[in-house]
Scaffold this motif. Structure first.
Motif, PDB file in Angstrom:
ATOM      1  N   TRP A   1     -13.393   3.014   4.147  1.00 37.11           N
ATOM      2  CA  TRP A   1     -13.539   1.596   4.480  1.00 37.11           C
ATOM      3  C   TRP A   1     -14.298   0.830   3.391  1.00 37.11           C
ATOM      4  O   TRP A   1     -13.870  -0.249   2.958  1.00 37.11           O
TER       5      TRP A   1
ATOM      6  N   ASN B   1       2.228  -2.665   4.697  1.00 38.70           N
ATOM      7  CA  ASN B   1       1.305  -1.564   4.984  1.00 38.70           C
ATOM      8  C   ASN B   1       2.108  -0.279   5.095  1.00 38.70           C
ATOM      9  O   ASN B   1       2.671   0.031   6.147  1.00 38.70           O
TER      10      ASN B   1
ATOM     11  N   SER C   1      -6.702   1.514   8.155  1.00 40.61           N
ATOM     12  CA  SER C   1      -6.483   0.780   6.905  1.00 40.61           C
ATOM     13  C   SER C   1      -5.534  -0.402   7.113  1.00 40.61           C
ATOM     14  O   SER C   1      -5.650  -1.432   6.448  1.00 40.61           O
TER      15      SER C   1
ATOM     16  N   THR D   1       0.843  -1.193   0.000  1.00 40.94           N
ATOM     17  CA  THR D   1       0.000   0.000   0.000  1.00 40.94           C
ATOM     18  C   THR D   1       0.883   1.250   0.000  1.00 40.94           C
ATOM     19  O   THR D   1       2.042   1.206   0.410  1.00 40.94           O
TER      20      THR D   1
ATOM     21  N   VAL E   1      -6.383   6.481   7.650  1.00 39.37           N
ATOM     22  CA  VAL E   1      -5.384   6.037   6.666  1.00 39.37           C
ATOM     23  C   VAL E   1      -4.233   5.303   7.342  1.00 39.37           C
ATOM     24  O   VAL E   1      -3.817   4.228   6.901  1.00 39.37           O
TER      25      VAL E   1
ATOM     26  N   LEU F   1      -7.555   4.437   0.809  1.00 44.55           N
ATOM     27  CA  LEU F   1      -7.586   3.496   1.931  1.00 44.55           C
ATOM     28  C   LEU F   1      -8.238   4.084   3.178  1.00 44.55           C
ATOM     29  O   LEU F   1      -8.518   3.352   4.131  1.00 44.55           O
TER      30      LEU F   1
ATOM     31  N   GLN G   1      -7.737  -3.121   8.479  1.00 42.45           N
ATOM     32  CA  GLN G   1      -8.641  -3.650   7.468  1.00 42.45           C
ATOM     33  C   GLN G   1      -7.921  -4.508   6.425  1.00 42.45           C
ATOM     34  O   GLN G   1      -8.314  -5.646   6.152  1.00 42.45           O
TER      35      GLN G   1
ATOM     36  N   THR H   1     -12.325   0.544   0.105  1.00 39.27           N
ATOM     37  CA  THR H   1     -11.229  -0.403   0.267  1.00 39.27           C
ATOM     38  C   THR H   1     -11.739  -1.832   0.212  1.00 39.27           C
ATOM     39  O   THR H   1     -11.132  -2.714  -0.422  1.00 39.27           O
TER      40      THR H   1
END
Length: 355
Positions: free
Chosen positions: A175, A193, A221, A124, A217, A172, A224, A178
């Motif tokens: 929610w 990440n 994220s 990411t 963020v 991101l 998640q 994403t």
């Protein structure tokens, strides 16, 4: 008993050769299972190899003693050479006589090369800076890479530079978006990440919007995306590795970064919680915690030239980190070279916390 005595005598013979810094007699070179008689005196043939992880240089100078080989290994980045049989240092004179130059063991600065062939990685924040450098390094190491970022232009340039990278453009911090973009991403073996925002605001002026955006963020994220990837790893019954890109400001703070520092402190504990709960499934979770890296985000912290100067002087190495420094730590944590490391953080801080 006779065998034991011969072994002891042989060991002391090796020690004597090393102490006298003499070349080993009756040497043989073994390569790919074959043996070849070579002279008792230098110059000795040698074979310099790059191992699959790309980091070790092996100097194969085998000593023959009733079929038992003695191999000398030289590691890049180090000047020491050791006998794998007796773990004895070999003197520079012997190396010179063997025709092995000191420069063989010196590593050129660059991105660590490891072998990730057959693995799929998701990164990411892959459009710029550390994330982009990580995506490129993984791609170069043979991994199939999924690059996730907010800016589509960055993804276009990345895929042109590294054909084969799979781009995903998504915010991101959203929610639902994403979930839609990554919910069906498929099998992932490695996760980085890295996505983050650094919204500079003095503490007394920090807004709800900036606080929420920072945590959505930088922290939410991570939760998640990691849940999605980890569930897939568990369903497939495979071991995996997750690296969270944190910061040294998880431990110290800078002016104007109350929100950002808070998110990185939260990430430190999230990393440990993930490592504890995912460990039984053979999934490792670690973080890297760099000092200022002069990416677009890092430059925000150093816009004040006087502050940047004083900050750099606080670092014992008198420098900020390079993108490659952080990427190398990420690759190490993703690889099997760190197979027993989980719940830890690597400080890439030029010694800042030691000051």
């Amino acid at each position: 008993m006779a065998v034991a005595v011969e072994t002891v005598i042989e060991a002391w013979t090796h020690i004597l050769w090393v102490l006298l810094d003499k070349p080993l007699p009756n040497a043989q070179l073994a390569s790919h299972g074959e043996q070849q008689q070579i002279p008792d005196r230098p110059p000795y043939p040698q074979e310099i190899q790059q191992l699959p992880d790309g980091m070790l240089v092996t100097i194969n100078c085998f000593h023959h003693r009733r079929g038992r080989p003695l191999v000398l290994l030289g590691e890049s980045g180090q000047t020491s050479v050791f006998s794998a049989a007796w773990r004895l240092p070999v003197g520079p004179r012997w190396l010179a006589q063997a025709g092995i130059k000191d420069t063989v063991s010196r590593r050129t600065i660059g991105v660590m090369k490891l072998n990730f062939r057959g693995l799929r990685a998701l990164v990411t924040g892959a459009g710029r800076g550390i994330g982009r450098g990580t995506a490129k390094a993984l791609h170069a190491s043979g991994a199939k890479v999924v690059a996730v970022t907010l800016n589509n232009e960055d993804l276009v340039s990345l895929t042109k530079e590294c054909p084969g990278i799979e781009p995903v453009c998504v915010d991101l911090g959203d929610w639902e978006a994403t979930e839609k973009a990554l919910g069906g991403i498929g099998p992932v073996d490695l996760l980085v990440n890295n996505a983050a925002v650094a919204l500079v605001q003095p503490f007394l002026e920090a807004t709800k919007e900036a606080f929420d955006r920072s945590f959505h963020v930088n922290v939410r994220s991570v939760l998640q995306v990691s849940q999605m990837v980890a569930k897939g790893m568990i369903d497939r019954g495979v071991a995996g590795s997750i690296v969270n890109v944190s910061s040294m400001v998880a431990y110290v703070t800078f002016p104007g970064l109350a929100n950002y520092c808070s998110t990185k402190g939260a990430m430190t504990m999230l990393t440990k919680a993930m490592a504890m709960e995912l460990g039984p499934h053979k999934i490792r979770v670690n973080s890297v915690n760099p000092t200022v890296v002069l990416t677009d985000m890092g430059k925000k912290v150093t816009e004040d030239a006087e502050f940047a100067k004083k900050l750099k002087e606080r670092h014992p190495l008198r420098k900020f980190a390079e993108v490659e420094d952080v990427v190398n730590s990420i690759l190490f944590l993703l690889s099997d070279s760190s197979a027993s490391t989980s719940g830890s953080g690597i400080l890439v801080d030029a010694g800042y916390l030691a000051s």
